[in-house]
Design a protein around this motif. Structure first.
Motif, short mmCIF file in Angstrom:
data_model
loop_
_atom_site.label_atom_id
_atom_site.label_comp_id
_atom_site.label_asym_id
_atom_site.label_seq_id
_atom_site.Cartn_x
_atom_site.Cartn_y
_atom_site.Cartn_z
N GLN A 474 24.61 59.90 57.77
CA GLN A 474 24.78 61.34 57.90
C GLN A 474 24.83 61.74 59.38
O GLN A 474 24.21 61.09 60.23
N ASP A 475 25.57 62.79 59.65
CA ASP A 475 25.68 63.29 61.02
C ASP A 475 24.48 64.19 61.31
O ASP A 475 24.57 65.42 61.24
N ARG A 476 23.34 63.56 61.62
CA ARG A 476 22.11 64.31 61.84
C ARG A 476 21.43 63.82 63.11
O ARG A 476 21.52 62.65 63.48
N ASN A 477 20.74 64.75 63.76
CA ASN A 477 19.91 64.42 64.91
C ASN A 477 18.45 64.38 64.45
O ASN A 477 17.97 65.31 63.81
N TYR A 478 17.77 63.28 64.78
CA TYR A 478 16.40 63.08 64.31
C TYR A 478 15.42 63.08 65.48
O TYR A 478 15.63 62.40 66.48
N THR A 479 14.34 63.85 65.32
CA THR A 479 13.20 63.78 66.22
C THR A 479 12.03 63.23 65.43
O THR A 479 11.64 63.82 64.41
N VAL A 480 11.48 62.10 65.87
CA VAL A 480 10.38 61.45 65.17
C VAL A 480 9.12 61.60 66.00
O VAL A 480 9.08 61.17 67.17
N LEU A 481 8.09 62.20 65.43
CA LEU A 481 6.77 62.27 66.05
C LEU A 481 5.88 61.25 65.36
O LEU A 481 5.59 61.38 64.17
#
Length: 618
Positions: A474-481
């Motif tokens: 998928q064309d998504r931006n992920y921020t992982v904490l």
């Protein structure tokens, strides 16, 4: 033939044995070994008493690969040591009237950890009331096996293989008691069974007569290298039992089976698969109903391990070719392996060989280790030119640098479960619910007629399942904490492997892993279409803090955003105060993932208040 110094020195070392049952055998060997004579053996040269048969009683085998195997007075293997003197596995036996019985075994992993196997260490007991079934008094064990076969949709022969007369009993009141015996695998922190920690289980093996390949359950909990070490033992015992005989074929058996490419690859390292009338046995193996039709015969060139403490490596060699190198004291916790046909390797870590050195490549980093003659490396396979700097490695997911970990912490980043009523902890609960969370996501996407609203995603405290949550298609931006750096590192490596296999490494630029302790405030100051959140169990009674976190999630959600949140049940009652609406609320204890887990560990318990919510902005 004089006794090799290698054998004499091993018998003088009391530190090699952890099981008290083996000490008398080792002492007897030490006292008598100078009187032993040598005889040729299919695997090497055997030293045994002059008047005794070479295949029975106390004896010592020096294999062609340089490994030393000790056998006790009962005739069974008790210790296998590599040419450098490092013990690879140890077994304790009870020589019963019905044949040899393995009491327990311990296995040494490439990176220095001991794990253990206890036959029938996990016994699940169930009951079934047949008192209202007409004619139940005339039911025999065979009848019970037939009923079980119909219920489980397997053959009666398969049921009889795992359930004998003592496993299924019918009492005078019409109650059937079923004992499902499994071999248990443990983490042995001090190398002994003094304080074992349950890790996983597998089909109960017939260790005195290896006659099938087992199904491993909870395989995601296995410490890296456990599968190979277990099959090293299985193959070793199999070779002992079939020495000088026609090797007996084996089959993959279990109720049910769980065929996978990883299992096929592991089996194939020690045995050769054959499918009657089929050129490629892999598709047949991958069919759960037909996996047992594949026949496995011993490979002539099984993997051999060599520990070199001085150089800090464990080297695995097959047929003269280096297959794997594990560095000791390595916080990255990925071995260097031979390149696949596509030119890649897990974690981007590859091993090559020249006539004199091992080449260990990790991205742009290249290290060379001198070859040892005792490793038996006869085939070279040098690495190609190092990749350009533009090729992303898994480290790129951590813009502030990878977590600082020690070797044990990095390798032990697996979810562990208890074999008793102890409640499953947070990190081990995550794998039980992640599929349910992804079903939530599918519902959201379907309801919004597309994923356009979820181009920006925040994932907080889902460290053990990040690879499942990150959808690179998928064309998504992920921020992982992340809050557990060892799990975040392991998951980043898995994400990299997925992208490398799909040829989409460039997509990793849309993912960033950040330490939650340092970046939580800044991350929640941004807007997201989707948020994965997890409230720590310890905060469930702190209502003010939980409601405050709910408000933070709400503020970070875009107008049509959604949140998949795991927290206490009462959050559903107060979510409206944070302008959120709970569309779904499912107790974790009632999710399919936990129910499947209980089928393996019936005593398992999860936090009774833990609930998975699907929330949307009001």
């Amino acid at each position: 033939m004089p006794l090799p110094q290698q054998i004499a020195s091993i018998l003088k070392r009391p530190d090699l044995l952890a099981f008290s049952e083996n000490r008398p055998n080792a002492d007897a060997l030490d006292r008598q070994i100078e009187l032993y004579v040598a005889s040729p053996h299919p695997m090497g040269m055997l030293w045994h008493p002059p008047a005794a048969s070479p295949g029975t009683g106390l004896r010592v085998l020096l294999t062609q690969a340089g490994h030393v195997i000790l056998y006790g007075s009962h005739g069974h293997r008790i210790l296998c040591v590599d040419p450098g003197g490092t013990p690879l596995h140890e077994c304790a036996w009870d020589d019963t009237s019905t044949g040899p019985k393995l009491l327990y075994a311990r296995l040494y992993l490439d990176w220095g950890q001991w794990v253990g196997i206890k036959p029938e260490g996990l016994v699940n007991v169930g009951t079934l009331d047949l008192s209202k079934k007409p004619g139940w008094q005339r039911l025999t064990t065979k009848d019970l096996q037939m009923m079980a076969a119909q219920a489980l949709r397997v053959t009666p022969e398969e049921i009889a293989f795992f359930y004998d007369d003592q496993s299924m009993t019918l009492d005078a009141q019409g109650r059937v008691t079923i004992h499902h015996r499994k071999d248990a695998l443990y983490i042995l922190d001090d190398g002994s069974f003094a304080k074992p920690r349950f890790m996983a289980c597998m089909g109960a093996m017939h260790w005195g007569h290896i006659d099938f390949l087992p199904v491993v359950e909870l395989f995601q909990s296995l410490l890296p290298g456990t599968g190979s070490a277990a099959f090293e033992l299985i193959r070793g015992l199999y070779d002992d039992q079939t020495a000088g005989e026609t090797p007996r074929p084996l089959r993959y058996r279990g109720i049910p089976t769980y065929p996978s490419p990883q299992a096929f690859q592991l089996f194939s390292a020690y045995f050769v698969p054959e499918a009657p009338g089929v050129a490629d046995p892999f598709p047949l193996f991958m069919n759960p109903r037909r996996s047992s039709e594949v026949i496995w015969k011993p490979r002539p060139d099984m993997p051999m391990r060599y520990l070199d403490v001085a150089q800090g490596v464990c080297v695995t060699v097959i047929g003269g070719a280096v297959q794997k190198v594990t560095k000791l004291n390595d916080p990255v916790a990925i071995p260097y392996t031979r390149r696949r046909k596509d030119g890649g390797a897990p974690g981007g870590r590859m091993v090559g060989t020249t006539p004199t050195t091992l080449q260990l490549q990790d991205g742009e980093r290249l290290e060379e280790v001198p070859l040892r003659p005792e490793w038996g490396v006869t085939r070279t396979d040098p690495l190609p030119e190092r990749p350009p700097a533009s090729v992303l490695t898994w480290r790129a997911l951590f813009p502030e640098g990878i977590p600082l970990l020690d070797t044990k912490r990095a390798y032990c980043a697996v979810p562990l479960y208890h074999d008793d009523e102890t409640m499953v902890d947070e990190v081990a609960t995550l794998p039980l619910v992640v599929e349910h969370a992804l079903e939530y996501l599918d519902q959201i996407v379907a309801a919004t007629k597309g994923a356009a609203a979820f181009k920006s995603v925040l994932i907080h405290n889902w460290d053990a399942v990040l690879a499942e949550c990150l959808d690179l298609a998928q064309d998504r931006n992920y921020t992982v904490l992340y809050t557990r750096p060892e799990f975040a590192q392991r998951q980043a490596q898995r994400v990299w492997d997925q992208a490398a296999s799909a040829g989409t490494l460039a997509d990793l630029r849309r993912i960033v892993f950040l330490d939650a302790a340092l970046h939580q405030g800044a991350a929640y100051a941004k807007s997201y279409g989707l948020i994965y959140g997890w409230v720590p169990f310890e905060q469930y009674r702190q209502r003010t803090d939980c409601e405050r976190q709910l408000s933070v999630v709400s503020k970070a959600l875009a107008p049509e955003g959604a949140a998949i949140l795991v927290g206490p049940l009462w959050l559903g009652e107060v979510c409206s105060r944070a302008s959120l609406r709970a569309r779904v609320a499912d107790p974790i204890a009632e999710t399919p993932g936990f129910r499947m887990h209980q089928a393996i560990l019936p005593k398992a318990r999860v936090n009774p208040d833990a609930t998975m919510f699907l929330m949307q902005k009001m």
